[in-house]
Write a protein that holds these residues in place. Structure first.
Motif, PDB file in Angstrom:
ATOM      1  N   CYS A  52      51.379  54.669  70.403  1.00 24.66           N
ATOM      2  CA  CYS A  52      52.092  55.927  70.671  1.00 24.66           C
ATOM      3  C   CYS A  52      52.333  56.649  69.356  1.00 24.66           C
ATOM      4  CB  CYS A  52      53.418  55.674  71.382  1.00 24.66           C
ATOM      5  SG  CYS A  52      54.353  57.219  71.594  1.00 24.66           S
ATOM      6  N   CYS A  55      56.298  57.048  68.856  1.00 26.19           N
ATOM      7  CA  CYS A  55      56.994  55.791  68.534  1.00 26.19           C
ATOM      8  C   CYS A  55      56.368  55.121  67.308  1.00 26.19           C
ATOM      9  CB  CYS A  55      56.919  54.806  69.701  1.00 26.19           C
ATOM     10  SG  CYS A  55      57.625  55.413  71.238  1.00 26.19           S
ATOM     11  N   ARG A  59      52.651  50.746  72.624  1.00 29.25           N
ATOM     12  CA  ARG A  59      53.551  50.816  73.768  1.00 29.25           C
ATOM     13  C   ARG A  59      52.771  50.625  75.060  1.00 29.25           C
ATOM     14  NH1 ARG A  59      58.998  50.504  72.741  1.00 29.25           N
ATOM     15  NH2 ARG A  59      59.753  52.232  71.453  1.00 29.25           N
ATOM     16  N   CYS A  75      54.012  57.439  77.710  1.00 36.70           N
ATOM     17  CA  CYS A  75      54.591  56.319  76.963  1.00 36.70           C
ATOM     18  C   CYS A  75      55.883  55.895  77.661  1.00 36.70           C
ATOM     19  CB  CYS A  75      54.872  56.745  75.521  1.00 36.70           C
ATOM     20  SG  CYS A  75      55.829  55.527  74.599  1.00 36.70           S
ATOM     21  N   CYS A  78      59.064  56.499  75.069  1.00 34.86           N
ATOM     22  CA  CYS A  78      59.631  57.792  74.676  1.00 34.86           C
ATOM     23  C   CYS A  78      59.222  58.937  75.596  1.00 34.86           C
ATOM     24  CB  CYS A  78      59.239  58.126  73.241  1.00 34.86           C
ATOM     25  SG  CYS A  78      57.493  58.559  73.071  1.00 34.86           S
TER      26      CYS A  78
HETATM   27 ZN   LIG Z   1      56.287  56.571  72.645  1.00 39.26          ZN
END
Ligand SMILES: [Zn+2]
Length: 313
Positions: A52, A55, A59, A75, A78
């Motif tokens: 991701c 992030c 993920r 994701c 997030c």
């Molecule tokens: Zn993410």
């Protein structure tokens, strides 16, 4: 001999296709399968985990059904969306992914390409749509790379025009007329790749420029005795000349048979194209012919998958 299993059709040895339409239909039955392919090959080999960018770590991603039928994975950390088509020729196209994949398939399943007219019939899309799809596939997926040719490089040029019209010309007039016509310059590494260029003239810079731009100076050039090649001699490691005008075609390993053989195979196709498209588009058709030739050394991978890989880059 046991009866043939019609659920596992075997390809005839004589077939030029390395990936049958049955295999294509099975691997890509619908839009979802095409999207999944892009998702896995570009972002997520297992179809679930991906890096991701928000992030900045791996993920779990999920594909949520949305009212708009959004083509993205989300994701679970997030909420960031990843669109597998972003940055590809398929992105935000009003033509379905499945039709795009089918067009890529058709372009790689015939030896000498397929016309937009045939695509229109086979896919049931408008001619303009078919033409635009082909144009993008040629220009973006089959475009020539910048890597110069090296080693022993045969160079030759050929006309794509027909015969001159109008009153009969003298020999001198005919020669001058030929030199004014658009020609195709072909450069081929022995045992390697080919590059083709549309050139405006067979003389001077229009001919020598593309040779300089596409052939490594450490190469040995091999050409016929056309005078416009002579000035190139001192710019390359060597220049071998076969005296065609003296009636010689092979002298040991001095010959231009590789590039002439290539022209012999592609010229009927190129001529046909040239009659129907403007010079403006000729280069992209040449790139398609060169791409096909350059693809002959694939290690077991079908031409279709090779082109699809390029689309997914
Ligand atoms: Zn993410």
């Amino acid at each position: 001999m046991p009866p043939a299993n019609r659920h596992e059709p075997k390809r005839a040895k004589s077939s030029t296709s390395d990936y049958s339409v049955t295999e294509f239909l099975r691997e890509f039955p619908d839009d979802a399968a095409c999207l999944e392919h892009l998702w896995r090959s570009r972002y997520s080999p297992d179809g679930e985990h991906a890096e991701c960018p928000k992030c900045e770590r791996e993920r779990v991603f999920k594909r949520y059904a949305t009212a708009q039928g959004r083509q993205s994975w989300t994701c679970t950390g997030c909420g960031h969306h990843v669109h597998p088509t972003a940055g590809t020729i398929f992105h935000k196209s009003s033509t379905s992914l499945r039709l795009w994949f089918h067009a890529v398939y058709l372009m790689t399943s015939t030896r000498c390409g397929i016309s937009a007219k045939q695509l229109e019939r086979e896919l049931g899309v408008h001619y303009k749509t078919a033409w635009r799809m082909f144009n993008r596939i040629r220009n973006e997926l089959m475009a020539d790379d910048d890597k110069p040719l090296s080693g022993d490089v045969e160079v030759d040029e050929t006309g794509v025009h027909g015969r001159p019209r109008g009153p009969k010309m003298t020999k001198k007039e005919a020669a001058a007329w030929r030199e004014r016509q658009v020609s195709v310059l072909g450069m081929v590494e022995r045992g390697g790749r080919v590059k083709l260029r549309v050139i405006e003239s067979r003389r001077g810079e229009p001919l020598s420029g593309p040779v300089r731009a596409n052939v490594d100076p450490d190469s040995i050039l091999i050409t016929d005795d056309w005078m416009a090649y002579k000035p190139l001699a001192q710019e390359f490691a060597g220049h071998r000349i076969i005296n065609h005008s003296g009636g010689f075609y092979v002298d040991g390993d001095i010959h231009t048979n590789t590039i002439e053989g290539f022209f012999g195979n592609t010229k009927p196709g190129v001529r046909g194209v040239y009659r129907h498209v403007s010079v403006k588009w000729l280069q992209s058709y040449l790139d398609e012919y060169a791409w096909r030739y350059n693809e002959r050394h694939r290690d077991g991978r079908s031409m279709f998958h090779s082109l699809l890989d390029r689309a997914a880059q």
